[in-house]
Scaffold this motif. Sequence first.
Motif, PDB file in Angstrom:
ATOM      1  N   LEU A   1       0.843  -1.179  -0.034  1.00  0.00           N
ATOM      2  CA  LEU A   1      -0.058   0.064  -0.005  1.00  0.00           C
ATOM      3  C   LEU A   1       0.944   1.498  -0.110  1.00  0.00           C
ATOM      4  CD1 LEU A   1      -2.877   1.245   0.021  1.00  0.00           C
ATOM      5  CD2 LEU A   1      -2.716   1.252   2.811  1.00  0.00           C
ATOM      6  N   PRO A   2       0.637   1.913  -1.040  1.00  0.00           N
ATOM      7  CA  PRO A   2       1.728   3.169  -1.062  1.00  0.00           C
ATOM      8  C   PRO A   2       1.123   4.314  -0.427  1.00  0.00           C
ATOM      9  CG  PRO A   2       0.241   3.128  -3.089  1.00  0.00           C
ATOM     10  CD  PRO A   2      -0.232   2.078  -2.195  1.00  0.00           C
ATOM     11  N   ASP A   3       2.122   5.312  -0.048  1.00  0.00           N
ATOM     12  CA  ASP A   3       1.911   6.393   0.586  1.00  0.00           C
ATOM     13  C   ASP A   3       1.024   7.237  -0.178  1.00  0.00           C
ATOM     14  OD1 ASP A   3       1.905   9.041   1.754  1.00  0.00           O
ATOM     15  OD2 ASP A   3       4.035   9.445   1.646  1.00  0.00           O
ATOM     16  N   LEU A   4      -0.232   7.635   0.373  1.00  0.00           N
ATOM     17  CA  LEU A   4      -1.211   8.410  -0.421  1.00  0.00           C
ATOM     18  C   LEU A   4      -1.219   9.821  -0.178  1.00  0.00           C
ATOM     19  CD1 LEU A   4      -4.260   5.796   0.299  1.00  0.00           C
ATOM     20  CD2 LEU A   4      -2.599   5.918  -1.605  1.00  0.00           C
ATOM     21  N   GLY A   5      -0.373  10.405   0.439  1.00  0.00           N
ATOM     22  CA  GLY A   5      -0.149  11.906   0.620  1.00  0.00           C
ATOM     23  C   GLY A   5      -0.658  12.281   1.684  1.00  0.00           C
TER      24      GLY A   5
ATOM     25  N   VAL B   1      -9.592   2.037  -2.225  1.00  0.00           N
ATOM     26  CA  VAL B   1      -9.576   2.234  -0.858  1.00  0.00           C
ATOM     27  C   VAL B   1     -10.090   3.585  -0.420  1.00  0.00           C
ATOM     28  CG1 VAL B   1      -7.404   1.108  -0.739  1.00  0.00           C
ATOM     29  CG2 VAL B   1      -7.260   3.353  -0.852  1.00  0.00           C
ATOM     30  N   GLU B   2     -10.388   3.696   0.948  1.00  0.00           N
ATOM     31  CA  GLU B   2     -11.236   4.889   1.661  1.00  0.00           C
ATOM     32  C   GLU B   2     -10.190   5.450   2.607  1.00  0.00           C
ATOM     33  OE1 GLU B   2     -15.275   6.604   3.784  1.00  0.00           O
ATOM     34  OE2 GLU B   2     -14.694   4.405   3.832  1.00  0.00           O
ATOM     35  N   THR B   3      -9.547   6.480   2.541  1.00  0.00           N
ATOM     36  CA  THR B   3      -8.841   7.121   3.658  1.00  0.00           C
ATOM     37  C   THR B   3      -9.655   8.012   4.194  1.00  0.00           C
ATOM     38  OG1 THR B   3      -7.993   9.048   2.158  1.00  0.00           O
ATOM     39  CG2 THR B   3      -6.909   7.305   1.515  1.00  0.00           C
ATOM     40  N   ALA B   4      -8.810   8.674   5.428  1.00  0.00           N
ATOM     41  CA  ALA B   4      -9.398   9.748   6.168  1.00  0.00           C
ATOM     42  C   ALA B   4      -9.978  10.888   5.344  1.00  0.00           C
ATOM     43  CB  ALA B   4      -8.494  10.083   7.379  1.00  0.00           C
ATOM     44  N   LYS B   5      -9.576  11.006   4.002  1.00  0.00           N
ATOM     45  CA  LYS B   5     -10.027  12.170   3.506  1.00  0.00           C
ATOM     46  C   LYS B   5     -10.690  11.948   2.173  1.00  0.00           C
ATOM     47  CE  LYS B   5      -5.928  14.643   4.976  1.00  0.00           C
ATOM     48  NZ  LYS B   5      -6.569  15.939   5.611  1.00  0.00           N
ATOM     49  N   ALA B   6     -10.750  10.927   1.583  1.00  0.00           N
ATOM     50  CA  ALA B   6     -11.407  10.624   0.364  1.00  0.00           C
ATOM     51  C   ALA B   6     -11.230   9.086  -0.230  1.00  0.00           C
ATOM     52  CB  ALA B   6     -10.602  11.400  -0.824  1.00  0.00           C
ATOM     53  N   MET B   7     -12.180   8.887  -1.351  1.00  0.00           N
ATOM     54  CA  MET B   7     -11.868   7.492  -1.994  1.00  0.00           C
ATOM     55  C   MET B   7     -10.784   7.650  -2.988  1.00  0.00           C
ATOM     56  SD  MET B   7     -14.443   5.531  -0.547  1.00  0.00           S
ATOM     57  CE  MET B   7     -15.234   4.577  -1.635  1.00  0.00           C
ATOM     58  N   VAL B   8      -9.956   6.678  -2.980  1.00  0.00           N
ATOM     59  CA  VAL B   8      -8.941   6.571  -3.873  1.00  0.00           C
ATOM     60  C   VAL B   8      -8.824   5.318  -4.775  1.00  0.00           C
ATOM     61  CG1 VAL B   8      -6.576   6.694  -4.047  1.00  0.00           C
ATOM     62  CG2 VAL B   8      -7.741   7.937  -2.224  1.00  0.00           C
ATOM     63  N   GLU B   9      -8.505   5.128  -5.940  1.00  0.00           N
ATOM     64  CA  GLU B   9      -8.167   4.077  -6.665  1.00  0.00           C
ATOM     65  C   GLU B   9      -6.716   3.922  -6.542  1.00  0.00           C
ATOM     66  OE1 GLU B   9     -10.071   4.087 -10.538  1.00  0.00           O
ATOM     67  OE2 GLU B   9     -11.934   3.506  -9.703  1.00  0.00           O
TER      68      GLU B   9
ATOM     69  N   LEU C   1     -19.405  16.439  -4.779  1.00  0.00           N
ATOM     70  CA  LEU C   1     -18.208  15.593  -4.586  1.00  0.00           C
ATOM     71  C   LEU C   1     -18.142  15.207  -3.265  1.00  0.00           C
ATOM     72  CD1 LEU C   1     -15.287  17.597  -6.739  1.00  0.00           C
ATOM     73  CD2 LEU C   1     -16.734  15.330  -7.534  1.00  0.00           C
ATOM     74  N   ALA C   2     -18.394  15.986  -2.166  1.00  0.00           N
ATOM     75  CA  ALA C   2     -18.175  15.328  -0.726  1.00  0.00           C
ATOM     76  C   ALA C   2     -19.397  14.268  -0.884  1.00  0.00           C
ATOM     77  CB  ALA C   2     -18.553  16.491  -0.034  1.00  0.00           C
ATOM     78  N   ARG C   3     -20.462  14.598  -1.243  1.00  0.00           N
ATOM     79  CA  ARG C   3     -21.818  13.609  -1.015  1.00  0.00           C
ATOM     80  C   ARG C   3     -21.376  12.354  -1.600  1.00  0.00           C
ATOM     81  NH1 ARG C   3     -26.461  18.091  -2.191  1.00  0.00           N
ATOM     82  NH2 ARG C   3     -26.297  19.077  -0.023  1.00  0.00           N
ATOM     83  N   THR C   4     -20.713  12.181  -2.760  1.00  0.00           N
ATOM     84  CA  THR C   4     -20.477  10.927  -3.284  1.00  0.00           C
ATOM     85  C   THR C   4     -19.091  10.510  -3.181  1.00  0.00           C
ATOM     86  OG1 THR C   4     -19.415  12.316  -5.258  1.00  0.00           O
ATOM     87  CG2 THR C   4     -21.657  11.777  -5.562  1.00  0.00           C
ATOM     88  N   GLY C   5     -18.336  10.973  -2.025  1.00  0.00           N
ATOM     89  CA  GLY C   5     -17.114  10.636  -1.444  1.00  0.00           C
ATOM     90  C   GLY C   5     -15.980  10.314  -2.416  1.00  0.00           C
ATOM     91  N   LYS C   6     -15.966  11.678  -3.513  1.00  0.00           N
ATOM     92  CA  LYS C   6     -15.170  11.740  -4.562  1.00  0.00           C
ATOM     93  C   LYS C   6     -14.150  12.938  -4.257  1.00  0.00           C
ATOM     94  CE  LYS C   6     -17.916   9.312  -8.263  1.00  0.00           C
ATOM     95  NZ  LYS C   6     -18.591   9.526  -9.259  1.00  0.00           N
ATOM     96  N   LEU C   7     -14.170  13.506  -3.234  1.00  0.00           N
ATOM     97  CA  LEU C   7     -13.337  14.510  -3.145  1.00  0.00           C
ATOM     98  C   LEU C   7     -11.836  14.020  -2.868  1.00  0.00           C
ATOM     99  CD1 LEU C   7     -15.015  16.889  -0.173  1.00  0.00           C
ATOM    100  CD2 LEU C   7     -14.540  17.486  -2.762  1.00  0.00           C
ATOM    101  N   SER C   8     -10.781  14.777  -3.558  1.00  0.00           N
ATOM    102  CA  SER C   8      -9.333  14.194  -3.568  1.00  0.00           C
ATOM    103  C   SER C   8      -8.889  14.792  -2.219  1.00  0.00           C
ATOM    104  CB  SER C   8      -8.706  14.757  -4.490  1.00  0.00           C
ATOM    105  OG  SER C   8      -8.470  16.208  -4.820  1.00  0.00           O
ATOM    106  N   PRO C   9      -7.765  14.418  -1.700  1.00  0.00           N
ATOM    107  CA  PRO C   9      -6.959  14.947  -0.362  1.00  0.00           C
ATOM    108  C   PRO C   9      -6.808  16.506  -0.658  1.00  0.00           C
ATOM    109  CG  PRO C   9      -6.397  12.855  -0.896  1.00  0.00           C
ATOM    110  CD  PRO C   9      -6.900  12.983  -2.279  1.00  0.00           C
ATOM    111  N   ALA C  10      -6.334  16.948  -1.870  1.00  0.00           N
ATOM    112  CA  ALA C  10      -5.935  18.317  -2.089  1.00  0.00           C
ATOM    113  C   ALA C  10      -6.923  19.151  -1.929  1.00  0.00           C
ATOM    114  CB  ALA C  10      -5.438  18.299  -3.649  1.00  0.00           C
ATOM    115  N   GLN C  11      -8.358  18.528  -2.379  1.00  0.00           N
ATOM    116  CA  GLN C  11      -9.459  19.523  -2.072  1.00  0.00           C
ATOM    117  C   GLN C  11     -10.205  19.723  -0.480  1.00  0.00           C
ATOM    118  OE1 GLN C  11     -11.876  17.251  -5.126  1.00  0.00           O
ATOM    119  NE2 GLN C  11     -11.854  18.841  -6.348  1.00  0.00           N
ATOM    120  N   LEU C  12      -9.373  18.850   0.276  1.00  0.00           N
ATOM    121  CA  LEU C  12      -9.750  18.704   1.595  1.00  0.00           C
ATOM    122  C   LEU C  12      -8.636  19.495   2.719  1.00  0.00           C
ATOM    123  CD1 LEU C  12     -11.397  15.405   1.862  1.00  0.00           C
ATOM    124  CD2 LEU C  12     -12.746  17.401   2.467  1.00  0.00           C
TER     125      LEU C  12
END
Length: 476
Positions: A9-13, A41-49, A376-387
């Motif tokens: 599992l890589p560093d997701l930033g 995967v789901e991080t504390a900030k966003a959903m990530v592929e 984007l927040a409601r659909t869980g598609k916010l990126s870490p940079a947007q948060l």
Amino acid sequence: MAQVLEFKLPDLGEGLTEAEIVRWLVEVGDVVAIDQPVVEVETAKAMVEVPCPYGGVVTARFGEEGTELPVGAPLLTVAVGAAEGSSGSAPSPSSSLPSSPSSPSGSGTESSGGSGNVLVGYGTGAPAARRRRIRPDRLDRAVAEAPVSVAPVVAAPVAGVLVAEAPVHEGPVPVVSPLVRRLARQHDIDLRRLAGSGPDGLILRADVDRAIRTVEETAAATAQVQAPVAAVVAAPNGVAAASDAERIPLRGVRGAVADKLSRSRTEIPDATCWVDADATELMAVRAAMNAATGPSAGPKVSVLALLARICTAALARFPELNATVDTAAREIVRLPGVHLGFAAQTERGLVVPVVRDAHTRNAESIGAEIARLTELARTGKLSPAQLTGGTFTLNNYGVFGVDGSTPIINHPEAAMLGVGRIMAKPWVHRGELAVRQVVQLSLTFDHRVCDGGTAGGFLRYVADCVEQPAVLLRTL
């Protein structure tokens, strides 16, 4: 000759240290291309592929959906060039995969099995290859030919028994059969602490069966010893808690919010001031804006967008509140631009998307960006940079039907403006009692960056703009 490579599992930033597996996009036996997304995967900030840097055959997956893994934990293993040395008509995985962008001829990076790209959150965007299955007999033969490098295994008294003192394998676990892995997962057997009885420490099904029996026998003996214990146990804080009490792990979004708010309360000496404001004129102006027709009318403007524009005007007058504190250097850092965060409640919890460069936008532009980020927040598609990266936060808790609150500052920012519900109340207007639309505004600020006079001046300017929107026209 095939080679089994382990993808961790890589560093997701953004300082994230763990992620929860939401959905596997590949299965054991699938052929994957370099940089193809393999798991969501789901991080504390966003959903990530998460894309895999290797191209080949998936030989193992680590973790079921819903499992939380730390950064650096094994995610899956890929047999690179697994079918090249096998007989029959099975095509080579590398021959059916697109070449890496950095090696159009099929040599270089692809031949080594990795893309060479840095994985931080969203991969490199290479098109995903079509998923393809190969026959299990070819997969077993290919993996059996693959050299697996593992750390020396500490010999256990009996093969197949978990050894608590044994070091965890640092390389791929010496298991060939997917059935053995599945059996171990179903019974929570840690294969990395299991001594295999096969050649070169290979873990067989018999080894897992023996480990399962050992665990079951140990659990039964422990249950007999603990049977007389009372149903009420002492909680860590000394308060009695029922043994059947529900325990909810602080992880994901909830864990990130807990960490940030705890840090805010620990590090920031905050204070709160508030004021009631007559928002009747602001609501009338908004209604007039949205009732306008014609080519220049534009989209409708929300109350939150108007309040956000008022905040950027107030921060231009009181830049002390658009700041952060460098505790190590003992310096107040005043920030040149306003990146305005706004609290948004979603099914995944509270998140704070950030409107970049809000000080350069008008109410219409801010409103459009708030709407986009909210969706984007409601659909869980916010990126870490947007948060991340906010400099000031606007919290509209009035949508929950409450009048006031004392917000906790969104660390490492210096202030947050809270807005209660706008409701009809009796109010003295022009010397007479009248029914007006009243709102309570509260400002929580870091007392290190300014004193009460500055904070009061900021809040009073915001209230004046709410009561007399013409005041805001001076700064537009």
